[in-house]
Design a protein around this motif. Structure first.
Motif, mmCIF file in Angstrom:
data_model
loop_
_atom_site.group_PDB
_atom_site.id
_atom_site.type_symbol
_atom_site.label_atom_id
_atom_site.label_comp_id
_atom_site.label_asym_id
_atom_site.label_seq_id
_atom_site.Cartn_x
_atom_site.Cartn_y
_atom_site.Cartn_z
ATOM 1 N N HIS A 34 0.853 -1.194 0.000
ATOM 2 C CA HIS A 34 0.000 0.000 0.000
ATOM 3 C C HIS A 34 0.891 1.246 0.000
ATOM 4 N N LYS A 35 0.665 2.135 -0.958
ATOM 5 C CA LYS A 35 1.564 3.268 -1.133
ATOM 6 C C LYS A 35 0.967 4.604 -0.715
ATOM 7 N N ARG A 39 -1.880 5.498 4.901
ATOM 8 C CA ARG A 39 -1.740 4.077 5.255
ATOM 9 C C ARG A 39 -0.323 3.786 5.728
ATOM 10 N N ARG A 40 0.656 4.384 5.106
ATOM 11 C CA ARG A 40 2.055 4.147 5.496
ATOM 12 C C ARG A 40 2.348 4.722 6.876
ATOM 13 N N ASP A 126 -0.439 -4.445 7.974
ATOM 14 C CA ASP A 126 0.378 -3.334 8.439
ATOM 15 C C ASP A 126 1.530 -3.795 9.339
#
Length: 254
Positions: A34-35, A39-40, A126
Motif C-alpha cells: 500500500h503506497k 496508510r504508510r 500493516d
C-alpha cells in the motif's frame, strides 16, 4: 506443561498449528504494498509504537527469549536481507522476527490464512505479513512485491519448512524454492534457529535463538545459486538445532 505426542504421516505437508482458521485464497487483485501516505503512516505507528513494545515484552517474559548473533545483521541494515527460520511456534513465530531484525521492520512471508480472519486483515498487513498467492495472477503480484521489498532494502522473513510443528527440536527437509529471491537479487541470506532450554521452576521452556550468516549465492546459474543458499542455511540451522537440551513434544513417524 504436559508433553504432547504428534503422529506424522506426511513429513513434508503435515501441520500441527491447530489454529483451525478457514483459509481464503489471496484474490487476483490483492494489493501487496500500500503506497498511500496515510496508510504508510498508520502502519509505521502501529508497528513501532504499539506492536513492537508489546512483542518485545511478550518474548522476554513468556519465553525468556535470548537472541545470539544479532550483531551479524548490523552491517546489512541499509542493504536489506532475507532471513530463514525453523517453524515451531504459532504466535511467537510471528513475533520473534520483529525482535531479531529491529530496528528494521520484519516483512514475513506467511500462509494466506493470516489475512483470512475478518476484522484483522488490515492490522496483519500493516504488521508486515506477505501472504502467499492463491493463483497465477496473484503469484505474479506476489513476486513483484518481493522484488520491490528487496529493492527498498527491506528485511524479508521466510519459514522454508512452511508448516508448524510445535516444539520440534530438529530441522525438517525443505526445498530451495524460496531461496530463488536472494539468489536472483544478489541479496545476503541469514538463518535463525529457535532452540529450547529447560527451566528449573517453570514448565514452559526458555528459547534461545541463534543467528548465522551472511550466506551468499554461489554458482553460474539461478538454480545452482538458490540450491547453494538452501544448503548453507539448512546446514547452519541443523547444527544450531542440536543446542536444544529438552523436548516438550514427541513426534512419532508412521
Amino acid at each position: 506443561m504436559m508433553k504432547k505426542t504428534y503422529t506424522v504421516k506426511d513429513p513434508i505437508n503435515d501441520d500441527f498449528a491447530g489454529t483451525n482458521i478457514k483459509n481464503k485464497p489471496v484474490p487476483e487483485d490483492y494489493v501487496y504494498i500500500h503506497k498511500g501516505i496515510f496508510r504508510r503512516i498508520t502502519a509505521f505507528a502501529l508497528y513501532y509504537i504499539v506492536a513492537f513494545p508489546l512483542v518485545f515484552l511478550l518474548t522476554k517474559i513468556t519465553c525468556r527469549e535470548k537472541i545470539v548473533g544479532k550483531k551479524k545483521l548490523k552491517p546489512y541494515r541499509k542493504t536489506g536481507y532475507f532471513i530463514y527460520g525453523n517453524h515451531t511456534r504459532t504466535v511467537c513465530d510471528a513475533f520473534t522476527p520483529s525482535v531479531i531484525t529491529f530496528p528494521k521492520k520484519a516483512y514475513i512471508i506467511a500462509n494466506s490464512d493470516c489475512v483470512s480472519i475478518k476484522g484483522v486483515k488490515r492490522i496483519v498487513e500493516d504488521l508486515g505479513a506477505i501472504p502467499l498467492p492463491g493463483n497465477f495472477k496473484s503469484a505474479k503480484n506476489f513476486r513483484a512485491a518481493i522484488k520491490e521489498h528487496s529493492e527498498r532494502c527491506h528485511t524479508i522473513v521466510v519459514y522454508p519448512e512452511a508448516h508448524i510443528w510445535p516444539y520440534y527440536t530438529g530441522i525438517r527437509a525443505f526445498s530451495d524454492v524460496s531461496f530463488r529471491y536472494p539468489a536472483e537479487y544478489a541479496s545476503p541470506a541469514f538463518s535463525f534457529t529457535v532452540t529450547y532450554r529447560k527451566r528449573k521452576f517453570v514448565k514452559r521452556p526458555k528459547t534461545v535463538v541463534y543467528i548465522d550468516g551472511p550466506f551468499f549465492a554461489a554458482g553460474d546459474d539461478i538454480k545452482t545459486k538458490q540450491q547453494s543458499l538452501r544448503d548453507a542455511v539448512f546446514e547452519s540451522m541443523t547444527a544450531n538445532a542440536k543446542k536444544s537440551d529438552c523436548e516438550y513434544a514427541t513426534y512419532v513417524f508412521e
